[in-house]
Every structure is written in C-alpha cells, then in structure tokens.
Design an enzyme around this catalytic site. Sequence first.
Site, PDB file in Angstrom:
ATOM      1  N   HIS A  22     -65.118  -7.190  60.962  1.00 18.99           N
ATOM      2  CA  HIS A  22     -66.144  -8.385  61.381  1.00 18.99           C
ATOM      3  C   HIS A  22     -67.241  -8.258  59.801  1.00 18.99           C
ATOM      4  O   HIS A  22     -67.786  -9.318  59.823  1.00 18.99           O
ATOM      5  CB  HIS A  22     -66.143  -8.350  62.397  1.00 18.99           C
ATOM      6  CG  HIS A  22     -65.448  -8.656  62.830  1.00 18.99           C
ATOM      7  ND1 HIS A  22     -65.507  -9.503  64.194  1.00 18.99           N
ATOM      8  CD2 HIS A  22     -64.456  -7.716  63.063  1.00 18.99           C
ATOM      9  CE1 HIS A  22     -64.137  -9.149  64.828  1.00 18.99           C
ATOM     10  NE2 HIS A  22     -63.563  -8.521  65.079  1.00 18.99           N
ATOM     11  N   ASP A 114     -70.843 -14.173  64.814  1.00 17.52           N
ATOM     12  CA  ASP A 114     -69.347 -14.198  64.833  1.00 17.52           C
ATOM     13  C   ASP A 114     -68.930 -14.383  65.691  1.00 17.52           C
ATOM     14  O   ASP A 114     -69.621 -14.445  67.566  1.00 17.52           O
ATOM     15  CB  ASP A 114     -69.150 -12.280  65.225  1.00 17.52           C
ATOM     16  CG  ASP A 114     -68.382 -11.915  65.098  1.00 17.52           C
ATOM     17  OD1 ASP A 114     -66.707 -12.348  65.844  1.00 17.52           O
ATOM     18  OD2 ASP A 114     -67.891 -11.022  64.391  1.00 17.52           O
TER      19      ASP A 114
HETATM   20  C1  UDX Z   1     -59.133  -5.331  63.135  1.00 15.25           C
HETATM   21  C2  UDX Z   1     -57.772  -5.769  64.149  1.00 15.25           C
HETATM   22  O1  UDX Z   1     -57.069  -5.045  64.109  1.00 15.25           O
HETATM   23  C3  UDX Z   1     -56.964  -7.138  63.566  1.00 15.25           C
HETATM   24  O2  UDX Z   1     -55.856  -7.808  64.193  1.00 15.25           O
HETATM   25  C4  UDX Z   1     -57.691  -7.975  63.207  1.00 15.25           C
HETATM   26  O3  UDX Z   1     -57.432  -8.884  62.825  1.00 15.25           O
HETATM   27  C5  UDX Z   1     -59.398  -7.452  62.528  1.00 15.25           C
HETATM   28  O4  UDX Z   1     -60.041  -6.202  63.238  1.00 15.25           O
HETATM   29  P1  UDX Z   1     -58.078  -3.862  61.365  1.00 15.25           P
HETATM   30  O5  UDX Z   1     -57.689  -2.356  62.007  1.00 15.25           O
HETATM   31  O6  UDX Z   1     -59.526  -3.290  60.790  1.00 15.25           O
HETATM   32  O7  UDX Z   1     -58.170  -5.156  62.455  1.00 15.25           O
HETATM   33  O8  UDX Z   1     -57.670  -4.354  59.784  1.00 15.25           O
HETATM   34  P2  UDX Z   1     -58.012  -5.725  58.856  1.00 15.25           P
HETATM   35  O9  UDX Z   1     -59.045  -6.676  59.434  1.00 15.25           O
HETATM   36  O10 UDX Z   1     -56.401  -5.992  58.514  1.00 15.25           O
HETATM   37  O11 UDX Z   1     -58.865  -5.068  58.399  1.00 15.25           O
HETATM   38  C6  UDX Z   1     -59.303  -3.693  57.639  1.00 15.25           C
HETATM   39  C7  UDX Z   1     -59.805  -3.459  56.612  1.00 15.25           C
HETATM   40  O12 UDX Z   1     -60.682  -2.202  56.341  1.00 15.25           O
HETATM   41  C8  UDX Z   1     -59.742  -4.200  55.047  1.00 15.25           C
HETATM   42  O13 UDX Z   1     -60.473  -4.914  54.167  1.00 15.25           O
HETATM   43  C9  UDX Z   1     -59.083  -3.659  54.371  1.00 15.25           C
HETATM   44  O14 UDX Z   1     -59.858  -3.916  52.789  1.00 15.25           O
HETATM   45  C10 UDX Z   1     -59.891  -1.544  54.636  1.00 15.25           C
HETATM   46  N1  UDX Z   1     -59.122  -0.790  53.776  1.00 15.25           N
HETATM   47  C11 UDX Z   1     -57.710  -0.614  55.051  1.00 15.25           C
HETATM   48  C12 UDX Z   1     -59.030  -0.167  53.142  1.00 15.25           C
HETATM   49  O15 UDX Z   1     -60.046  -0.293  52.055  1.00 15.25           O
HETATM   50  N2  UDX Z   1     -58.743   1.237  52.713  1.00 15.25           N
HETATM   51  C13 UDX Z   1     -57.432   1.531  53.315  1.00 15.25           C
HETATM   52  O16 UDX Z   1     -57.150   2.663  52.970  1.00 15.25           O
HETATM   53  C14 UDX Z   1     -57.324   1.032  54.631  1.00 15.25           C
END
Ligand code: UDX
Length: 454
Positions: A22, A114
Amino acid sequence: MEKKIIARRPHCLVLPHPAQGHINPMLQFSKLLEHQGVRITLVTTRSYYNNLQKVPPSISIETISDGFDKGGVSEAGSLTVYMQSFLQVGPQTLGELLEKLGQSGDTVDCVIYDSFLPWALDVSKRFGIVGAAYFTQNMTVSNIYYHVHLGKLQPPLTEDEISLPAMPKLQHKDMPSFFFTYGRNQFMFDLVVAQFSNIDKADWILCNIFHELEKEVVDWVTKIWPRFRSIGPNIPSVFLDKSGQDDQDYEFTQFKGEDCMEWLNTKPKGSVVYVSFGTMFALGETQMEEVASCLRECSSYFLWVVKASEDNRLPKDFEKKTEKGLVVTWCSQLNVLAHEAIGCFVTHCGWNSTLETLCLGVPIIAMPFYSDQLTNAKLLTDVWKMGIRAPIDDDKIVQRGALRDCIREVMESEKGKEIKSNATQWKTLAVKATTQGGSSHRNILEFANSLCHS
Ligand code: UDX
C-alpha cells in the site's frame, strides 16, 4: 523593491495502510503530485516508522498511533486484532495531528487516505478538509465489494457464475477469497466492504489503474462517482517513460535485497522464469516441495524468491545457486522484471506485481492464493490475455507436472508468442497512459490543479 509573491503550495497528507503493497504505490503517487507543486506529508504509524528510511527528503513524515506502537501487527498477534485497534485509536490520533499542524500554521488542504482506512475521511470532513480515497486494488475487485455494500451480493455465493454490470462474468475461482472464508474471517470481509461505507462523502476517488485497462468498469463507476479518476500505474517512472531517473532510489522496502543481476546477465534473452509470491503469503511445505521439484525438472532457468520466513520449508537438498537456478530471499522485482533475460513470471497476482509485470510486458503464470489475487488472475489470463492460470487444488497446491506444462506453454509454444505479444501491447498502453496527454497523466494534473486552485 517589489516584493515577489510566492504562491503557497497546497499541502496533502497521504495516509496509506501500513504495509509495503500500500505504501509503495501511494508514495509513487505522492512524487507525481510533488512534481505538480503539491507538498506532501506521509503519515504512517509509529510502529511502521522505522521501515521508512527510503522516503525522498522532500516528503515530510508524521506518525499516528495504531494502538500497538512498538510492534504493530506482530505485537497485536493478528491482522484482525491490529486493524480493530487501528480503527479505535487511528481517528483520534489523526485528529490530533491535524490539530497540531493547523496550530503551527502548516494547514492541510487535502487528506489522501487509503480506502482500507475510511475513518480518515470522517476525520478530514470534521476538519473541513478535502478527502480523497485512494484505492490500491483495481476497480473490478472494488466493484465486487461495492455490490456487497449495496446489498446485491452476499456470501455464500449461490450462483455458479456472478454477473455484475460492466464486469466480466466471474466463476467462484475468480472471486476474492473473503467470500469463502466469511464464516472464519468475517473481519477482513467487513473491512473490504467498509471501503464504501462513506464513499459518497469523498471529494475524489482515485484508483491505481489506468482507464484503458478496465475501461468498462471505470466508465460505469464514473457515472456513480463523477469524481472517480484512474491515476496509475503508480510505479517508479524510470520503469515507465524513464522521466524520473532518480525514482528507483526511493522504491520502498523493508526487506534486504540480494544481487541477482550478475547471475541474470549470464542468461540468454527470455530464458529465465521468475518466481515470487509477494510479501504476505508464505508457502507451506508441500507447496514448496511441488514448486521446487517443478523448477528442478523444467527445462528453463529460474530465479525464485523464497522469503526468509519460508526458507526452512525449502527441500533440504535444494541447491540455492547453480547454473540453472538461483534462490534469493528478496530482489528488486522491478529491476528483475525489466531484465531482458526474464521470459515469464510465476506470480501470486498481488495487485502491485500485476501492474509491474504489465508495465514491463512480462507474460505470467498465475498462482493466486487469496484476497483479490483470484480476481486479478482472471483479469490477467482471460481478459488481458497475458498469461495462463496454473491449476491449484483446494489446498492451494499446484502439481509439479501441471506447473511444468504451464511454463513450457508460456516459454516455448505458439500460444506463448501470442501471450508475449499481448503483454507487450499492455506495456505500450501503460506507458501511454502515464505520459503527457495520457489518461492517467491528465487525471493527475486535474487533481493537482484542483488542489492548487482551491
Ligand atoms: C498484498 C496482497 O497479498 C495482495 O493480494 C494485494 O493485491 C496487495 O497486497 P503483496 O503480497 O504485498 O500483496 O504482493 P504485491 O501487491 O504483488 O506487492 C509485492 C511488492 O513487493 C511488489 O511491489 C514487488 O515488486 C515487491 N517485491 C516482491 C520485491 O520488490 N521483491 C521481491 O523479492 C518480492
């Protein structure tokens, strides 16, 4: 001497739900507003403050309380307890902050909150301040929750196919998981529906999507909320139109990355499968075993993010660095997706990962686990046609054979080429939306101008 009159810059408080998925997009949006002359104060919780080392120096930071000032969610013991406490304590401490800023002459013109924290709108209205809801999830998902708010959709789902205005038809496997965990976890369901409890009072409704991506639903909601605006994708511009070369320095993360670029540089173009399931969901032992075996057996190179919290579930004999594969605990995902060696992304379909892969034109294999991820998977595979969905059983376990076939299909088949071409088209549209004259760019200017002239 004539005194130069310097116009006062409008001042926005930006309040994300305190989690990386977020904060990152709201921070990127803040930087875009700054470029338009808006001054930003990022508001986070006291417990989350120490994770915010990478915020640009031009952005001020203030804190409020979630009731667990030392340890946040881990001190609370569960997200439900944490969010209940934040709901109790947050409004009062946000009010105190607005009072403090007002008394010091640092008046706030707008609170961008948010949508998970709708109470912030009530507080801003109490102070007579403009309130803008920011949706970190897409409008297809949000429209589902809106229909629950309207009383037109309820768990348990009785129809096999869910048909809502301006939306693709959805089967149960495409619906947000909270519809099926309702009995066990009503709080999360209520939380996502509560995003709409006071939405009619919001002066603006902003969403981290771009118009072309969800055209029908955006046109539909704009009729209900004339001040709905798509303003995304809010990812560092260096990965879009390359306008802000300093951007990635401020990509915010609480995790420590490992360098995988050197390893990626040794791999041919489009040859590596990138595997990551986001920040929140930790794979169980059987899930890890199936993914590990598939990656070991499949014919592609792989880069796999296994979070520190999952590391002990990785099969003991699984080698973490070989010619064929590399396992890291964290990487800079945007840099990885932008690397030409990457051929596809096995993803949980979190909304940020979805936008990032779309902006960088990388085909996907969807392995959604919970929340909005199931609906995002539907959009990615059936609507935007930039990937395929791996069959997952009721325990969220993918059979290694099935995942291996999916990888082969995306990386090697004719259908894979079509998918790659679709992904490239979405990348072009995302860049267009965020550059001068594009739909999101125009909307951001309109929003910023409204603050500058209010
Ligand atoms: C959570 C919820 O799981 C998801 O359903 C909702 O849409 C948003 O919040 P999250 O698990 O944090 O999601 O995944 P995502 O929204 O895809 O965000 C992950 C972030 O971490 C991305 O910005 C990604 O670039 C970053 N990331 C992840 C990294 O920079 N490095 C990594 O190794 C893994």
